[in-house]
Design a protein around this motif. Structure first.
Motif, PDB file in Angstrom:
ATOM      1  N   ASP A   6       0.804  -1.210   0.000  1.00  9.47           N
ATOM      2  CA  ASP A   6       0.000   0.000   0.000  1.00  9.47           C
ATOM      3  C   ASP A   6       0.844   1.270   0.000  1.00  9.47           C
ATOM      4  OD1 ASP A   6       0.974  -0.308   2.539  1.00  9.47           O
ATOM      5  OD2 ASP A   6      -0.890   0.199   3.566  1.00  9.47           O
ATOM      6  N   ARG A   7       2.165   1.127  -0.125  1.00 10.05           N
ATOM      7  CA  ARG A   7       3.040   2.294  -0.161  1.00 10.05           C
ATOM      8  C   ARG A   7       3.763   2.431  -1.491  1.00 10.05           C
ATOM      9  NH1 ARG A   7       6.527   2.794   5.251  1.00 10.05           N
ATOM     10  NH2 ARG A   7       6.522   4.953   4.542  1.00 10.05           N
ATOM     11  N   VAL A   8       3.660   1.377  -2.329  1.00  9.87           N
ATOM     12  CA  VAL A   8       4.445   1.327  -3.563  1.00  9.87           C
ATOM     13  C   VAL A   8       3.551   0.914  -4.725  1.00  9.87           C
ATOM     14  CG1 VAL A   8       6.431   0.285  -4.703  1.00  9.87           C
ATOM     15  CG2 VAL A   8       6.494   0.668  -2.228  1.00  9.87           C
ATOM     16  N   ALA A   9       3.716   1.565  -5.874  1.00  6.13           N
ATOM     17  CA  ALA A   9       3.009   1.181  -7.095  1.00  6.13           C
ATOM     18  C   ALA A   9       3.976   0.407  -7.983  1.00  6.13           C
ATOM     19  CB  ALA A   9       2.492   2.413  -7.828  1.00  6.13           C
ATOM     20  N   LEU A  10       3.584  -0.812  -8.366  1.00  5.10           N
ATOM     21  CA  LEU A  10       4.419  -1.673  -9.204  1.00  5.10           C
ATOM     22  C   LEU A  10       3.735  -1.903 -10.540  1.00  5.10           C
ATOM     23  CD1 LEU A  10       6.756  -3.685  -9.736  1.00  5.10           C
ATOM     24  CD2 LEU A  10       5.397  -5.419  -8.529  1.00  5.10           C
ATOM     25  N   VAL A  11       4.440  -1.618 -11.622  1.00 10.56           N
ATOM     26  CA  VAL A  11       3.936  -1.847 -12.974  1.00 10.56           C
ATOM     27  C   VAL A  11       4.831  -2.872 -13.640  1.00 10.56           C
ATOM     28  CG1 VAL A  11       3.364  -0.832 -15.205  1.00 10.56           C
ATOM     29  CG2 VAL A  11       3.083   0.519 -13.110  1.00 10.56           C
ATOM     30  N   LEU A  12       4.269  -4.047 -13.932  1.00 11.56           N
ATOM     31  CA  LEU A  12       5.043  -5.120 -14.526  1.00 11.56           C
ATOM     32  C   LEU A  12       5.194  -4.918 -16.025  1.00 11.56           C
ATOM     33  CD1 LEU A  12       3.470  -8.145 -12.631  1.00 11.56           C
ATOM     34  CD2 LEU A  12       5.617  -6.971 -12.111  1.00 11.56           C
ATOM     35  N   GLN A  13       6.230  -5.540 -16.583  1.00 12.19           N
ATOM     36  CA  GLN A  13       6.469  -5.431 -18.027  1.00 12.19           C
ATOM     37  C   GLN A  13       5.332  -6.051 -18.815  1.00 12.19           C
ATOM     38  OE1 GLN A  13       9.916  -7.526 -19.373  1.00 12.19           O
ATOM     39  NE2 GLN A  13       9.626  -6.967 -21.508  1.00 12.19           N
TER      40      GLN A  13
END
Length: 272
Positions: free
Chosen positions: A70-77
């Motif tokens: 809930d503190r980090v936004a992760l965008v996968l390839q």
């Protein structure tokens, strides 16, 4: 305070040691590139920073506390897409607000504004009502990055955001990354492209561990690159360093960073 602090941190995938004991920091409000050969631990490291994979040993802190989703936004390839599920671009971007609204909660004004703003900056407003399956690969990647932006977190993790993009999409993504850092966000992105890594404020060079970290000119040196890629993967000609990386091959019909299969890099000078 640094955005990420790691002390002797290691990660396993099952019984496989994906990243051996490594100590490093990532500065706040900066762009950090994570580079290394295939299987070097780049994606595993992103998952650990995002709080999706617990360290096997050592200590990892994000903004002074333990990593949490809930503190980090992760965008996968690459994101798996259920072709049978009708979903619009706006709905996909809106999924980035689920941490605040819940899966069944009604979005409030702040949520709607965050989604609209993410669509705008990624130049997707005109496509908001389109089905995701109708979009090109580059447009879909922009949708997933918009979903990450909609989360409105201070740390944005991008897994090879430029790979396979058309020229227009790549320019938009680059503008958004630059603007995010200027706005005080921290961006950490994996890449196979030495020129992309050299343009970052900070670099982590991986090869089953963090081989080196710091300014590009201090990290992307012949010594460290040879240690990471091996003697056969690195050659030096007239003061330039060339890395032959099979993971970054041209793709038909897609932008390929000037069709670079071999990436020359000169620390502290212009790239070609």
């Amino acid at each position: 305070m640094s955005a990420v602090v790691a002390h002797d941190v290691s990660f396993h995938r099952g019984t496989h040691l994906a990243l051996d004991r490594s100590t490093f920091t990532v500065p706040r409000a900066s762009r950090t590139s994570v580079i290394g050969p295939n299987g070097s631990g780049k994606s595993t490291l992103l998952a650990g920073i995002a709080g999706l994979r617990a360290p096997s040993s050592g200590r990892l802190e994000v903004f002074g506390g333990p990593p949490t989703v809930d503190r980090v936004a992760l965008v996968l390839q690459s994101t798996k897409l259920n072709e049978a599920m009708p979903v619009t671009v706006r709905e996909v971007v809106g999924m980035g607000r689920y941490p605040s609204t819940g899966w069944v909660g009604r979005p409030g004004q702040a949520d709607k504004h965050a989604v609209s703003d993410a669509l705008r900056v990624m130049e997707l407003t005109d496509l908001a009502g389109r089905q995701l399956t109708e979009l090109s690969g580059g447009e879909r990647q922009r949708v997933y990055i918009a979903q990450g932006l909609a989360q409105d977190h201070d740390l944005l993790l991008l897994d090879e955001p430029h790979t396979g993009l058309d020229v227009v999409s790549e320019a938009i993504v680059e503008q958004v990354i630059t603007a995010a850092v200027a706005d005080g966000r921290t961006v950490i992105m994996t890449t196979h492209d030495l020129s992309e890594a050299a343009a970052a404020d900070h670099v982590l060079l991986l090869s089953g561990r963090v081989v080196a970290s710091g300014d590009a000119a201090d990290v992307l040196t012949p010594t460290y690159l040879t240690e990471a890629y091996g003697m056969r993967g690195v050659r030096i000609e007239e003061g330039r360093v060339y890395v032959d990386d099979p993971a970054h091959l041209p793709v038909g019909g897609r932008h390929t960073h000037g069709e670079r299969v071999v990436h020359p890099e000169v620390p502290g000078s212009d790239l070609h």
